[in-house]
Write a protein that holds these residues in place. Structure first.
Motif: not given
Length: 544
Positions: A249-253, A27-32
């Protein structure tokens, strides 16, 4: 057999947990991007559940936990940007330098590092210098101080009150006693300490000036604002923290690094991991209480250290030990006792050392029992030699209208009196004892470091310096993680568990007056015995 049974029983739960983590990361695949706040300090003692509840404070991570998180960031290829908030940091100079070099490694993998700070000291600027983009808050202030030395000299004060102090040292650079016998350092000691401080300053200035792109004199100014740091080209932007962290936006947990690592290392049938123990040894060296074998924070007491090493030696799960040492020295006798315990341990299991802040004199002595030494590049080390101080209070007593009579004294008995002056024979005896103890120290270093005894005249006599591998004083320059990597390679281990064996929390160490009094009594107890001690501490601004 029991372990296999548990693996089978819990197998469905492990698979479900593994799939849950996979889904979470999917679910976090678009995060970087990854965001973190550095801890203001590190946990230095083990606290029970009750103590934690009584304190009611947020927990700080151990230094190892924090370093491991940075290691995971370096190895994680999904994280492209790291956003770091620097609060006021209460770290030592070696901790700043170690983290700086880890951040350098992260940056060299191609990741972009963003940093923000509102306040701090020299160490905070050290960390900011590695960022790809550094930002300071509006009207921020930074209190700068480079490493320096400002010891107190009690010689004239003690003479004024009628206290006569005699010192017996093994070399012109073994200058601990000079604080009690003189009004300033001797020429030899001052030159040696000045060179050490200059080397420390130059090491940090090379980082702060970004290899000469900024002038050194800028960092001699005690106070810098965000505006002055931007005008000299040290930072990139000035804005509020809210503006800096506005993009969500785009931050991992926060848990991403740990879950990703678990997924990568997951095995259907996990193998039993070998355990490596990191044992922090910090503070002056003394014997301690023989009946009390619990390790205490801020002290290296031989009885408790020996008991701990014996326990780890008996533990079959423990495959190796790393001693994380930070000590200016202490009792010569108890340094030897700890050395013997380490040497005994080494006969059956690998034991290495990591030098953190100051590891000199007795601190360096005990490390000779280990097989490999890794040192932080700014560790103060050396001070190979011995010293003894003997105070005569006869004149002080007479000023106070006090008197003592020596009855039943025999030759050399006055050595153990604070009233009777030393005879010529006693002085000769003590100097011979100093040379005997110095000779044992030299032999330990020669055996442990494989250095010819004749070479120790250039490295010994009480000299202090930064660590080098060229002269064999240490084996490697690096950090705690480098020490762990060395053990893994030596034992050919792939899967390991690392435990950080912190001493038990003691209330007295956290009560300011009690902690101060305890430290003073510990230092005073070393004045009437032969000791391995350094004469100063390095001052360095940690926080505002």
């Amino acid at each position: 057999m029991l372990r296999i049974l548990f693996i089978v029983l819990f197998f469905p739960f492990r698979i479900c947990f593994y799939l849950f983590l996979r889904l979470t990361n999917f679910l976090q695949r678009k995060s970087f991007k990854f965001r973190m706040e550095f801890p203001s300090e590190f946990e230095t003692s083990h606290k029970s559940f009750l103590i934690k509840k009584l304190q009611g404070k947020s927990e700080h991570p151990t230094r190892l936990e924090f370093l491991y998180k940075l290691y995971l960031l370096e190895k994680n290829h999904k994280v492209k940007e790291i956003w770091i908030y620097l609060p006021p940091l209460n770290w030592t100079v070696s901790e700043y330098v170690e983290v700086y070099h880890l951040l350098e490694k992260i940056k060299n993998t191609g990741k972009t590092i963003h940093m923000f700070a509102n306040e701090g000291g020299t160490g905070t600027l050290l960390l900011l210098s590695v960022a790809n983009q550094s930002t300071l808050g509006l009207h921020s202030e930074f209190n700068l101080m480079l490493p320096s030395v400002e010891p107190m000299f009690y010689g004239d004060f003690l003479k004024f009150w009628g206290v006569s102090v005699e010192a017996f040292a093994s070399g012109p650079y073994k200058s601990f006693a000079e604080s009690f016998t003189r009004s300033n350092f001797s020429k030899e000691a001052k030159k040696n300490i000045s060179e050490l401080v200059e080397n420390l300053q130059n090491y940090l200035l090379e980082i702060l000036t970004k290899n000469g792109k900024i002038k050194k004199y800028h960092f001699f100014t005690p106070i810098h604002t965000s505006e002055s740091l931007k005008s000299m080209g040290f930072i990139d932007k000035i804005e509020t923290k809210k503006e800096w962290s506005n993009d969500e936006s785009k931050f991992f947990k926060d848990s991403f690094l740990e879950t990703y690592s678990y997924i990568k290392e997951f095995k259907i049938f996990p193998r039993k991991k070998s355990e490596i123990v990191i044992l922090p040894l910090s503070g002056p060296i003394s014997g301690g209480d023989y009946s009390q074998k619990t390790r205490d924070s801020g002290k290296i007491e031989s009885y408790s250290v020996i008991a701990t090493l014996e326990s780890l030696l008996e533990n079959k799960n423990v495959k190796a030990v790393i001693l994380e040492i930070s000590s200016p020295g202490g009792s010569a006798f108890h340094s030897e006792q700890i050395y013997q315990a380490i040497s005994t341990f080494r006969e059956k299991k690998p034991i290495t050392a990591y030098f953190k802040d100051t590891v000199a004199s007795g601190g360096y002595y005990i490390a000779q029992g280990t097989s490999f030494i890794t040192a932080n590049p700014v560790t103060v080390t050396g001070s190979i030699g011995a010293v003894m101080i003997r105070a005569n209070l006869q004149k002080l007593y007479k000023k106070l209208k006090l008197n003592k009579e020596a009855i039943g004294f025999y030759p050399l008995r006055e050595i153990q009196s604070e009233f009777v002056p030393l005879s010529k024979e006693s002085r000769s005896y003590l100097q011979k004892e100093i040379l005997r103890v110095e000779g044992l120290f030299y032999q330990r270093v020669s055996d442990g470091r494989q250095i010819p005894l004749e070479s120790l005249n250039e490295l010994g006599k009480g000299r202090v310096y930064l660590p080098k591998t060229e002269n064999r004083i240490v084996d490697k320059i690096g950090g705690l993680l480098d020490s762990i990597q060395h053990i893994k390679q030596e034992l050919a281990l792939k899967d390991i568990n690392i435990s950080y064996e912190l001493p038990a929390y003691q209330f007295k160490n956290k009560i300011p007056i009690m902690g101060s009094l305890t430290e003073q009594f510990d230092n005073l107890s070393l004045l009437n015995e032969i000791s391995y001690l350094t004469p100063f501490t390095i001052r360095f601004s940690n926080r505002r």
